[in-house]
Design a protein around this motif. Structure first.
Motif, PDB file in Angstrom:
ATOM      1  N   LEU A   1       1.001  -1.061   0.000  1.00  0.00           N
ATOM      2  CA  LEU A   1       0.028  -0.219   0.197  1.00  0.00           C
ATOM      3  C   LEU A   1       0.754   1.232  -0.096  1.00  0.00           C
ATOM      4  O   LEU A   1       1.727   1.390   1.102  1.00  0.00           O
ATOM      5  N   VAL A   2       1.070   1.913  -1.190  1.00  0.00           N
ATOM      6  CA  VAL A   2       1.873   3.056  -1.207  1.00  0.00           C
ATOM      7  C   VAL A   2       1.181   4.223  -1.892  1.00  0.00           C
ATOM      8  O   VAL A   2       0.002   4.021  -2.347  1.00  0.00           O
ATOM      9  N   ALA A   3       1.981   5.373  -1.937  1.00  0.00           N
ATOM     10  CA  ALA A   3       1.299   6.590  -2.740  1.00  0.00           C
ATOM     11  C   ALA A   3       1.806   6.249  -4.148  1.00  0.00           C
ATOM     12  O   ALA A   3       3.076   6.192  -4.429  1.00  0.00           O
ATOM     13  N   ASP A   4       1.003   6.601  -5.097  1.00  0.00           N
ATOM     14  CA  ASP A   4       1.357   6.630  -6.353  1.00  0.00           C
ATOM     15  C   ASP A   4       1.454   8.324  -6.822  1.00  0.00           C
ATOM     16  O   ASP A   4       0.429   8.879  -6.536  1.00  0.00           O
TER      17      ASP A   4
ATOM     18  N   THR B   1      -2.517   9.416  -5.863  1.00  0.00           N
ATOM     19  CA  THR B   1      -3.305   8.695  -5.672  1.00  0.00           C
ATOM     20  C   THR B   1      -2.986   7.291  -4.664  1.00  0.00           C
ATOM     21  O   THR B   1      -1.883   7.210  -4.660  1.00  0.00           O
ATOM     22  N   ARG B   2      -3.947   6.684  -4.336  1.00  0.00           N
ATOM     23  CA  ARG B   2      -3.551   5.407  -3.589  1.00  0.00           C
ATOM     24  C   ARG B   2      -3.019   4.440  -4.755  1.00  0.00           C
ATOM     25  O   ARG B   2      -3.263   4.231  -5.772  1.00  0.00           O
ATOM     26  N   GLY B   3      -1.937   3.741  -4.303  1.00  0.00           N
ATOM     27  CA  GLY B   3      -1.438   2.879  -5.187  1.00  0.00           C
ATOM     28  C   GLY B   3      -0.782   1.406  -4.579  1.00  0.00           C
ATOM     29  O   GLY B   3      -1.411   1.283  -3.163  1.00  0.00           O
ATOM     30  N   GLY B   4       0.003   0.720  -5.045  1.00  0.00           N
ATOM     31  CA  GLY B   4       0.269  -0.423  -4.593  1.00  0.00           C
ATOM     32  C   GLY B   4      -0.661  -1.809  -4.978  1.00  0.00           C
ATOM     33  O   GLY B   4      -1.736  -1.666  -5.096  1.00  0.00           O
ATOM     34  N   SER B   5       0.232  -2.514  -5.702  1.00  0.00           N
ATOM     35  CA  SER B   5      -0.583  -3.648  -6.506  1.00  0.00           C
ATOM     36  C   SER B   5      -1.446  -4.472  -5.519  1.00  0.00           C
ATOM     37  O   SER B   5      -2.815  -4.556  -5.895  1.00  0.00           O
ATOM     38  N   ALA B   6      -1.065  -4.846  -4.285  1.00  0.00           N
ATOM     39  CA  ALA B   6      -2.032  -5.418  -3.488  1.00  0.00           C
ATOM     40  C   ALA B   6      -3.260  -4.551  -2.941  1.00  0.00           C
ATOM     41  O   ALA B   6      -4.243  -4.839  -2.867  1.00  0.00           O
ATOM     42  N   ALA B   7      -2.801  -3.382  -2.627  1.00  0.00           N
ATOM     43  CA  ALA B   7      -4.183  -2.544  -2.377  1.00  0.00           C
ATOM     44  C   ALA B   7      -4.937  -2.226  -3.396  1.00  0.00           C
ATOM     45  O   ALA B   7      -6.170  -2.256  -3.085  1.00  0.00           O
TER      46      ALA B   7
ATOM     47  N   GLY C   1      -2.679   0.064 -12.894  1.00  0.00           N
ATOM     48  CA  GLY C   1      -3.476  -0.548 -11.903  1.00  0.00           C
ATOM     49  C   GLY C   1      -4.852  -1.449 -12.901  1.00  0.00           C
ATOM     50  O   GLY C   1      -5.730  -2.241 -12.462  1.00  0.00           O
ATOM     51  N   ALA C   2      -4.426  -1.596 -14.252  1.00  0.00           N
ATOM     52  CA  ALA C   2      -5.331  -2.356 -14.986  1.00  0.00           C
ATOM     53  C   ALA C   2      -5.406  -3.975 -14.737  1.00  0.00           C
ATOM     54  O   ALA C   2      -6.291  -4.490 -14.529  1.00  0.00           O
ATOM     55  N   GLY C   3      -3.968  -4.229 -14.439  1.00  0.00           N
ATOM     56  CA  GLY C   3      -3.559  -5.658 -14.040  1.00  0.00           C
ATOM     57  C   GLY C   3      -4.452  -6.075 -12.727  1.00  0.00           C
ATOM     58  O   GLY C   3      -4.649  -6.957 -12.635  1.00  0.00           O
TER      59      GLY C   3
ATOM     60  N   ALA D   1     -10.361   0.701 -15.261  1.00  0.00           N
ATOM     61  CA  ALA D   1      -8.842   1.349 -14.657  1.00  0.00           C
ATOM     62  C   ALA D   1      -8.271   2.095 -15.942  1.00  0.00           C
ATOM     63  O   ALA D   1      -7.659   2.858 -15.709  1.00  0.00           O
ATOM     64  N   LEU D   2      -8.620   1.638 -16.995  1.00  0.00           N
ATOM     65  CA  LEU D   2      -7.941   2.397 -18.179  1.00  0.00           C
ATOM     66  C   LEU D   2      -8.083   3.728 -18.594  1.00  0.00           C
ATOM     67  O   LEU D   2      -7.535   4.528 -19.101  1.00  0.00           O
ATOM     68  N   ARG D   3      -9.389   4.134 -18.155  1.00  0.00           N
ATOM     69  CA  ARG D   3      -9.727   5.564 -18.754  1.00  0.00           C
ATOM     70  C   ARG D   3      -9.643   6.537 -17.535  1.00  0.00           C
ATOM     71  O   ARG D   3     -10.298   7.815 -17.357  1.00  0.00           O
ATOM     72  N   ARG D   4      -8.899   6.021 -16.330  1.00  0.00           N
ATOM     73  CA  ARG D   4      -8.735   7.156 -15.450  1.00  0.00           C
ATOM     74  C   ARG D   4      -7.296   7.198 -14.972  1.00  0.00           C
ATOM     75  O   ARG D   4      -6.479   6.213 -15.214  1.00  0.00           O
ATOM     76  N   ALA D   5      -6.989   8.265 -14.042  1.00  0.00           N
ATOM     77  CA  ALA D   5      -5.562   8.393 -13.830  1.00  0.00           C
ATOM     78  C   ALA D   5      -5.575   7.443 -12.480  1.00  0.00           C
ATOM     79  O   ALA D   5      -6.199   7.739 -11.536  1.00  0.00           O
ATOM     80  N   GLY D   6      -4.424   6.785 -12.333  1.00  0.00           N
ATOM     81  CA  GLY D   6      -4.359   5.762 -11.148  1.00  0.00           C
ATOM     82  C   GLY D   6      -5.122   4.656 -11.483  1.00  0.00           C
ATOM     83  O   GLY D   6      -6.031   4.236 -12.418  1.00  0.00           O
ATOM     84  N   ALA D   7      -4.939   3.699 -10.081  1.00  0.00           N
ATOM     85  CA  ALA D   7      -5.732   2.600 -10.114  1.00  0.00           C
ATOM     86  C   ALA D   7      -7.042   2.797  -9.791  1.00  0.00           C
ATOM     87  O   ALA D   7      -7.771   3.638  -9.193  1.00  0.00           O
ATOM     88  N   LEU D   8      -8.167   1.690  -9.763  1.00  0.00           N
ATOM     89  CA  LEU D   8      -9.565   1.966  -9.387  1.00  0.00           C
ATOM     90  C   LEU D   8      -9.574   2.055  -7.860  1.00  0.00           C
ATOM     91  O   LEU D   8      -8.635   1.424  -7.090  1.00  0.00           O
TER      92      LEU D   8
END
Ligand SMILES: Nc1ncnc2c1ncn2[C@@H]1O[C@H](COP(=O)(O)OP(=O)(O)OP(=O)(O)O)[C@@H](O)[C@H]1O
Ligand SMILES: O=C(O)C(=O)C[C@H](O)[C@H](O)CO
Length: 278
Positions: free
Chosen positions: A8-11, A33-39, A238-240, A271-278
């Motif tokens: 859970l990290v900051a993107d 934005t909030r990031g981190g693959s698991a989060a 974040g698409a993946g 997730a593809l049409r927004r900045a950052g992950a869902l």
């Protein structure tokens, strides 16, 4: 309950930031934005299934904001603490492709997980990012063993080519042998590296290939699952992860691997049409 353990990290998403001119200003649209693959997986799944996130963050205001973001998505958040929350600069080019500068910070310091945090897991999802350090690798492997022993499913995302290369063939093979995941998620490049490592999995292997059909390898057979191509990708970050969330939610509801992959593709599109992950 779905449990996701990891980062859970900051993107810091920099739209139009992929080409930099050195020594001067580079105007771009920059979003925190909030990031981190698991989060990201936890946030994308929580509206559909009860979801818990377990990770390690810093003792700083950034951690407070990131936890609040996950909780507002409906995620039950359990954290360990280290000094400094991780942060990632994501440079996004004109076609939405991203290049990351990564500082995992506290996420790299995940230690042994309280067994009480794992009770009730029907599915455990683990990005490979978390396996980079030996201490965290042990904590995640123990968690997977305990969830599997209780009859839960375990999935692993191969995360990135850089992570695979940093771990090396032998360590990745050892992780997959000990965890024996039911599902492995990879993008095309990660699948190629895994193949060059000679890796095999007893479970389902799901290979994401951007707008091209997803390949679902299961028991020696391969199914191609079409995705609806998106032409106006703003940011693929974040698409993946959204794909993994869609897949897991569907599988928990009883879908087979092909139907779950289809659901993953639908979730990824958002997730593809927004900045950052869902
Ligand atoms: N242009 C696109 N059109 C439609 N769907 C796409 C497109 N790009 C990505 N996707 C969807 O997102 C999924 C994941 O994308 P990709 O294959 O790039 O994996 P990834 O590298 O894990 O993603 P990420 O960029 O989030 O790390 C794909 O399987 C597909 O369902
Ligand atoms: O790795 C991926 O799937 C991502 O695109 C998500 C990023 O790793 C994450 O948001 C970085 O913090």
């Amino acid at each position: 309950m779905l449990i996701v353990i990891g980062d859970l990290v900051a993107d810091l998403i920099v739209l139009g930031g992929a080409t930099l001119e050195r020594g001067t200003d580079n105007p771009a649209e920059v979003r925190l934005t909030r990031g981190g693959s698991a989060a990201n997986v936890a946030a994308a799944a929580a509206s559909a299934v009860p979801t818990r996130f377990i990770g390690c963050v810093g003792v700083d205001p950034l951690a407070t904001a990131l936890i609040a973001d996950l909780e507002s998505a409906g995620v039950d958040v359990r954290v360990q603490r280290a000094e400094r929350t991780g942060a990632i600069v994501v440079l996004v080019d004109a076609v939405g492709e991203r290049t990351m500068i990564t500082d995992r910070g506290a996420a790299a310091e995940l230690a042994a997980i309280d067994p009480a945090w794992l009770t009730g897991a029907r599915w455990l999802h683990l990005p490979l990012y978390g396996f980079a350090e030996p201490g965290s690798r042990q904590a995640l492997t123990d968690a997977a063993t305990s969830v599997a022993a209780e009859g839960g499913c375990v999935s692993v995302d191969l995360s990135s080519v850089a992570t695979l290369r940093a771990l090396g063939a032998r360590a990745v093979a050892e992780v997959l042998r000990r965890i024996s995941p039911d599902v492995v998620f990879a993008n095309r490049d990660e699948a190629d590296v895994a193949g060059s490592f000679g890796l095999t999995t007893r479970g389902v292997l799901v290979v994401k290939r951007g707008p091209e059909p997803v390949l679902v390898h299961e028991r020696g057979a391969v199914a191609e699952i079409a995705v609806d191509p998106v032409d106006d990708v703003l940011d693929s970050t974040g698409a993946g992860d959204a794909f993994a969330a869609g897949y897991i939610v569907a599988a928990l509801a009883g879908a087979d691997a092909a139907a779950a992959a289809r659901a993953g593709g639908v979730r990824a599109m958002a997730a593809l049409r927004r900045a950052g992950a869902l």
